[in-house]
Structures are given as structure tokens and as C-alpha cells.
Design a protein around this motif. Structure first.
Motif, PDB file in Angstrom:
ATOM      1  N   VAL A  22       4.821   8.748  10.009  1.00  0.00           N
ATOM      2  CA  VAL A  22       6.038   8.193   9.415  1.00  0.00           C
ATOM      3  C   VAL A  22       6.534   9.132   8.318  1.00  0.00           C
ATOM      4  N   ASN A  23       7.820   9.440   8.325  1.00  0.00           N
ATOM      5  CA  ASN A  23       8.425  10.248   7.255  1.00  0.00           C
ATOM      6  C   ASN A  23       8.698   9.315   6.073  1.00  0.00           C
ATOM      7  N   VAL A  24       7.751   9.236   5.164  1.00  0.00           N
ATOM      8  CA  VAL A  24       7.820   8.266   4.072  1.00  0.00           C
ATOM      9  C   VAL A  24       9.013   8.549   3.157  1.00  0.00           C
ATOM     10  N   TYR A  25       9.238   9.824   2.832  1.00  0.00           N
ATOM     11  CA  TYR A  25      10.367  10.165   1.972  1.00  0.00           C
ATOM     12  C   TYR A  25      11.679   9.673   2.582  1.00  0.00           C
ATOM     13  N   LEU A  26      11.873   9.938   3.864  1.00  0.00           N
ATOM     14  CA  LEU A  26      13.105   9.540   4.529  1.00  0.00           C
ATOM     15  C   LEU A  26      13.261   8.020   4.516  1.00  0.00           C
TER      16      LEU A  26
ATOM     17  N   ARG B  69       3.280  11.054  -3.314  1.00  0.00           N
ATOM     18  CA  ARG B  69       3.431  12.488  -3.050  1.00  0.00           C
ATOM     19  C   ARG B  69       2.750  12.802  -1.724  1.00  0.00           C
ATOM     20  N   ARG B  70       3.474  13.482  -0.842  1.00  0.00           N
ATOM     21  CA  ARG B  70       2.971  13.797   0.483  1.00  0.00           C
ATOM     22  C   ARG B  70       1.691  14.643   0.400  1.00  0.00           C
ATOM     23  N   GLY B  71       0.690  14.232   1.193  1.00  0.00           N
ATOM     24  CA  GLY B  71      -0.544  14.983   1.270  1.00  0.00           C
ATOM     25  C   GLY B  71      -1.573  14.633   0.224  1.00  0.00           C
ATOM     26  N   GLU B  72      -1.180  13.869  -0.813  1.00  0.00           N
ATOM     27  CA  GLU B  72      -2.145  13.493  -1.839  1.00  0.00           C
ATOM     28  C   GLU B  72      -3.130  12.459  -1.281  1.00  0.00           C
ATOM     29  N   GLN B  73      -4.346  12.496  -1.774  1.00  0.00           N
ATOM     30  CA  GLN B  73      -5.338  11.508  -1.405  1.00  0.00           C
ATOM     31  C   GLN B  73      -5.206  10.316  -2.357  1.00  0.00           C
ATOM     32  N   HIS B  74      -5.331   9.123  -1.797  1.00  0.00           N
ATOM     33  CA  HIS B  74      -5.167   7.930  -2.629  1.00  0.00           C
ATOM     34  C   HIS B  74      -6.347   6.989  -2.394  1.00  0.00           C
TER      35      HIS B  74
ATOM     36  N   MET C 155       3.687  -9.314  -3.912  1.00  0.00           N
ATOM     37  CA  MET C 155       4.592  -8.181  -3.798  1.00  0.00           C
ATOM     38  C   MET C 155       3.974  -7.117  -2.891  1.00  0.00           C
ATOM     39  N   PRO C 156       4.789  -6.213  -2.329  1.00  0.00           N
ATOM     40  CA  PRO C 156       4.227  -5.105  -1.555  1.00  0.00           C
ATOM     41  C   PRO C 156       3.213  -4.318  -2.381  1.00  0.00           C
ATOM     42  N   LYS C 157       2.090  -3.941  -1.779  1.00  0.00           N
ATOM     43  CA  LYS C 157       0.977  -3.358  -2.529  1.00  0.00           C
ATOM     44  C   LYS C 157       1.344  -2.045  -3.215  1.00  0.00           C
ATOM     45  N   ALA C 158       2.198  -1.244  -2.582  1.00  0.00           N
ATOM     46  CA  ALA C 158       2.547   0.058  -3.148  1.00  0.00           C
ATOM     47  C   ALA C 158       3.909   0.036  -3.821  1.00  0.00           C
ATOM     48  N   ASP C 159       4.374  -1.150  -4.215  1.00  0.00           N
ATOM     49  CA  ASP C 159       5.685  -1.273  -4.856  1.00  0.00           C
ATOM     50  C   ASP C 159       5.653  -0.607  -6.222  1.00  0.00           C
ATOM     51  N   GLY C 160       6.478   0.399  -6.406  1.00  0.00           N
ATOM     52  CA  GLY C 160       6.542   1.114  -7.675  1.00  0.00           C
ATOM     53  C   GLY C 160       5.523   2.218  -7.830  1.00  0.00           C
ATOM     54  N   VAL C 161       4.689   2.449  -6.823  1.00  0.00           N
ATOM     55  CA  VAL C 161       3.658   3.484  -6.892  1.00  0.00           C
ATOM     56  C   VAL C 161       4.280   4.855  -6.602  1.00  0.00           C
ATOM     57  N   ARG C 162       3.935   5.839  -7.415  1.00  0.00           N
ATOM     58  CA  ARG C 162       4.446   7.191  -7.202  1.00  0.00           C
ATOM     59  C   ARG C 162       3.758   7.804  -5.982  1.00  0.00           C
TER      60      ARG C 162
ATOM     61  N   GLU D 205       3.544  -0.802   1.653  1.00  0.00           N
ATOM     62  CA  GLU D 205       2.183  -1.328   1.608  1.00  0.00           C
ATOM     63  C   GLU D 205       1.161  -0.210   1.378  1.00  0.00           C
ATOM     64  N   ASN D 206       1.253   0.866   2.183  1.00  0.00           N
ATOM     65  CA  ASN D 206       0.339   2.000   2.040  1.00  0.00           C
ATOM     66  C   ASN D 206       1.029   3.245   2.592  1.00  0.00           C
ATOM     67  N   PRO D 207       1.773   3.956   1.756  1.00  0.00           N
ATOM     68  CA  PRO D 207       2.534   5.114   2.272  1.00  0.00           C
ATOM     69  C   PRO D 207       1.645   6.221   2.806  1.00  0.00           C
ATOM     70  N   TRP D 208       0.404   6.352   2.285  1.00  0.00           N
ATOM     71  CA  TRP D 208      -0.489   7.407   2.771  1.00  0.00           C
ATOM     72  C   TRP D 208      -0.976   7.103   4.189  1.00  0.00           C
ATOM     73  N   ALA D 209      -1.235   5.828   4.460  1.00  0.00           N
ATOM     74  CA  ALA D 209      -1.599   5.442   5.823  1.00  0.00           C
ATOM     75  C   ALA D 209      -0.420   5.632   6.766  1.00  0.00           C
ATOM     76  N   ALA D 210       0.788   5.286   6.290  1.00  0.00           N
ATOM     77  CA  ALA D 210       1.985   5.485   7.114  1.00  0.00           C
ATOM     78  C   ALA D 210       2.189   6.969   7.405  1.00  0.00           C
TER      79      ALA D 210
END
Length: 435
Positions: free
Chosen positions: A258-262, A430-435, A421-428, A248-253
Motif C-alpha cells: 500500500v502506498n501509505v503516503y498517497l 516514515r517509509r521503511g522505518e521499523q515500528h 480511535m484508529p491505533k495510528a491516528d496522529g502517529v508520525r 491502524e498500522n501503516p507499516w503493515a500496510a
């Protein structure tokens, strides 16, 4: 009563209402099928043989769909399910002929998970477009398995002496056991006796229950259990909440620790394992690996997942409809014509509910002329299907093959809720990036 308690109570009430509506919907479908069976004189519509065939055909589609669900809930689009399923079939056939059913199950899961790992490395670590990576997996799967077959099953190898060829493995050393319900589906077989009476509704319910409980493979039971288990893990555990937050929102997670990559890696590997499990089931059906035996079921599973609105329950309904359509056309070409009447009745019911909703909206002042389009199209399609049922006695084989799929797609399109669909489905990501 506090505001939190009120919101929780309202949510629980909505959940119970959805369950009640689902049960009512199942009852209406069975009642309609029974009515069509009596009017059209096509017992295969609700026979235990058709239901058993539908169950067997729905399982690999449903497992592939579950694989897509896990990946996409974490934000990874996975159209490589077909390639992962192919890997699962080959590894299951290779291990199964040497060590039996349990080894085939484990090897198939590992083979599919390896495909998921490759997809995760490409999309999560290197940021490759998810669609491109999925297409590459679909090309890689058949290529790798053909290479392995050339190496291990060529003439002169021990496997070839056991009956293997370049496109097939030796027969499995053992298959998973099958079980039946005592008294009801075996022994006296009370359900079978009731089905043979051809009574309205009672015999139809007995046929459906017998098809679901007579000589059912343990593998089928395991696969069906994965649907509620996936729902519980994804929607009722802290792990599932973290995983879904990544979709849904990996940057918020990320901001919440949350370890999004893992999470994306775990979800994509589980996705591949589910696809591989679907491949294992196909190997158990044919008792060996055969090149091309997936037959596009990975793509159909992806379609069932989308029709199911990225939820396990809706996915199971979609897979069941696809499986029922396939099972019916395999059992009886005459019964396929009965689907015209079934489709006409469902469309009339749908048009009736839309008219009722429209009248309610008009009374409240919220109606509009554009809302008549769906009603008119549904009524027109119902008339066409009714006319086809009255005039067509026997369909050519080409139409027998395609008609169930067309009707299934129509029913799914009409019955599906608004897709989200999930909001961030297919979104690239990157850790630390602002979105």
C-alpha cells in the motif's frame, strides 16, 4: 460448515442485530418525544419547522465531521476543519455570485481541498505535529480569506458595486432548487394536515417526516447521501480497506504494497473537501459569503465524529442531536423546558437498563459495588431534571441558549459506546522505518 463461513455468519448476525437495535432506539426516542410533547404541551418538540431547522443546522456539522472521519481513518488528525470550512465559504461566495450555485459548489470543494492539501504536506511529507498543523490551518483560513476580500471586494471594484464589502460577498447568482414529496409534503400536503391534528404519536411522526421532505434543498439531499456513501467506500471497498489500514498500522500496510503516503494525501484532501462542502452549505443558506459565518461548526463536527466513535452512523446521530438542540432553541424557548422532562425520561430508561444488566451480572457472579455509581448518578440527574421541569416555567434567554447544548452533551455521553480511535491516528509515519 467451515470455520470461515461460521465467522461470516456470526458477523452478519451481529450486524443485523445492531440495525434492529438502532431502529428500536429511534422508535423509542420518537415515542418519548411524543409523550413529552403531550405532557408538556410543547408542539415545537416534533413540529416540521423544528425538524427542518434541525436538518439545516446539522448538515454543516455532519459534513465537517465526515471530513474529520476520512482523515483520521487514514491516521491524520485534522483539527483544521474550521479553517478548511472557512476557505470553502469564501471560494463558494466568490464563484457563486459570478456563475451561480454549481460554480459555488465546485469552488467550495476546491477551497476546502486546498486546505487539506496544505495540512497533508505539513503532516505527511514534513512530519509536522498534526495538532500544530491543524491550529495553523485554523489561523490561516480566516487570514487568507480576509486578505482576498481586501483585494477583490474593496471599494471601487466590480464586486463592491454589486453589493460586496470587506466582510461579505455579493449575493449568489442562483441557489440550488428545493424539492418536496408530491401529495405528502406538497399539493394536498397530507403530512401537514395530519401534523395539525396534534394526535399522539401519529401527528409527531407526520411532523418529523414533513420536516424531512418539505422544501428540502438539493444540497441537503447531497449532504445526507454522503453518509452512507462514505460508509460504503470506507468499509465495503478495497480502496477503503487500504485507507483504513493506514490509520491502524501503516507499516503493515506498507509491507503489503500500500502506498501509505498517497493514501494519507487522498484522505486528507477529501477531508478538506468535505469541510469545504459544509462551508458551501452555509453560503447557500445566507445566499452569500459572510466573514465568521462558520461559527465554530468545524470544531463541533470534530466533537460529533468522536462521539460517533469514528463511524459515519454515529457521527450522523451526533450531528443530528447538535442540530436539533440548536433548532429547538431557535424555534421556542418554552419547548426548551420540555427537554428537561425528555432528559429525565431518557436517564430513567438508562438507569433501568443498567439495573437489569447489574442484576444479570450479580446472578452470574460478575457484579461489583463500583457498578452502582453510574446508576446512582443517572437517577440523581433524572430527579434534578424532573424537578427543574416542574418548577421552571420560563427560562432566561441565557439559559435557553445553553440548556440544549448541555442536555445534548449529556445524552451523547450516556448513549455513546466505548470509544476506539484508529491505533495510528496522529502517529508520525516514515517509509521503511521499523515500528
Amino acid at each position: 460448515m467451515s470455520a470461515t463461513t461460521a465467522v461470516s455468519t456470526a458477523a452478519e448476525a451481529r450486524r443485523v442485530r445492531r440495525y434492529h437495535l438502532a431502529l428500536i432506539g429511534v422508535a423509542l426516542v420518537i415515542l418519548t418525544l411524543s409523550l413529552v410533547r403531550v405532557i408538556a404541551g410543547t408542539p415545537d418538540l416534533t413540529s416540521s419547522g423544528t425538524v427542518a431547522a434541525a436538518l439545516g443546522l446539522a448538515v454543516p456539522i455532519g459534513l465537517a465531521g465526515l471530513g474529520g472521519l476520512w482523515a483520521e481513518r487514514a491516521g491524520v488528525v485534522n483539527i483544521g476543519l474550521e479553517g478548511m470550512m472557512v476557505l470553502g465559504t469564501w471560494f463558494a461566495g466568490w464563484a457563486g455570485y459570478q456563475w451561480g450555485a454549481t460554480a459555488a459548489l465546485i469552488a467550495g470543494l476546491i477551497g476546502g481541498a486546498l486546505g487539506g492539501l496544505i495540512h497533508a504536506v505539513a503532516t505527511v511529507t514534513f512530519g509536522v505535529d498534526h495538532i500544530i498543523s491543524g491550529v495553523a490551518i485554523n489561523l490561516l483560513g480566516p487570514g487568507v480569506t480576509r486578505f482576498l476580500s481586501e483585494v477583490l471586494y474593496r471599494e471601487g471594484t466590480p464586486a463592491s458595486q454589486a453589493g460586496a464589502g470587506i466582510t461579505t460577498s455579493p449575493t449568489l447568482a442562483s441557489n440550488p432548487p428545493r424539492v418536496s414529496l408530491p401529495l405528502l409534503s406538497s399539493g394536498p400536503d397530507w403530512l401537514g394536515s395530519l401534523e395539525a391534528q396534534r394526535w399522539f404519536l401519529l401527528s409527531d411522526v407526520a411532523g418529523i417526516l414533513r420536516g424531512l421532505t418539505h422544501q428540502v434543498s438539493v444540497m441537503v439531499i447531497l449532504a445526507v447521501a454522503m453518509v452512507p456513501l462514505s460508509y460504503f467506500v470506507l468499509w465495503r471497498t478495497a480502496f477503503g480497506l487500504r485507507l483504513r489500514s493506514c490509520g491502524e498500522n501503516p507499516w503493515a500496510a506498507e509491507s503489503l504494497g500500500v502506498n501509505v503516503y498517497l493514501m494519507k494525501y487522498i484522505a486528507t484532501m477529501i477531508s478538506g473537501a468535505f469541510a469545504g462542502l459544509g462551508g458551501v452549505f452555509l453560503v447557500f443558506v445566507t445566499t452569500k459569503y459572510v466573514e465568521g459565518q462558520t461559527g465554530g461548526r468545524g470544531f463541533i463536527g470534530l466533537a460529533a465524529m468522536i462521539f460517533g466513535n469514528w463511524r459515519p452512523g454515529g457521527l450522523a446521530v451526533g450531528a443530528s442531536l447538535f442540530g436539533y438542540a440548536d433548532g429547538l432553541q431557535l424555534r421556542s424557548s418554552q419547548a426548551v423546558t420540555g427537554l428537561f422532562l425528555f432528559g429525565a425520561l431518557l436517564l430513567l430508561v438508562y438507569a433501568g437498563t443498567r439495573i437489569r444488566a447489574l442484576l444479570t451480572q450479580d446472578a452470574a457472579g460478575h457484579g461489583g459495588p463500583g457498578r452502582y455509581t453510574a446508576i446512582a448518578l443517572s437517577a440523581l440527574a433524572a430527579v434534578v431534571f424532573l424537578w427543574l421541569w416542574l418548577t421552571v416555567d420560563d427560562l432566561p434567554n441565557e439559559f435557553v441558549y445553553i440548556t440544549p447544548h448541555v442536555l445534548t452533551l449529556l445524552v451523547l455521553s450516556v448513549a455513546s459506546q466505548r470509544l476506539r480511535m484508529p491505533k495510528a491516528d496522529g502517529v508520525r509515519y516514515r517509509r521503511g522505518e521499523q515500528h
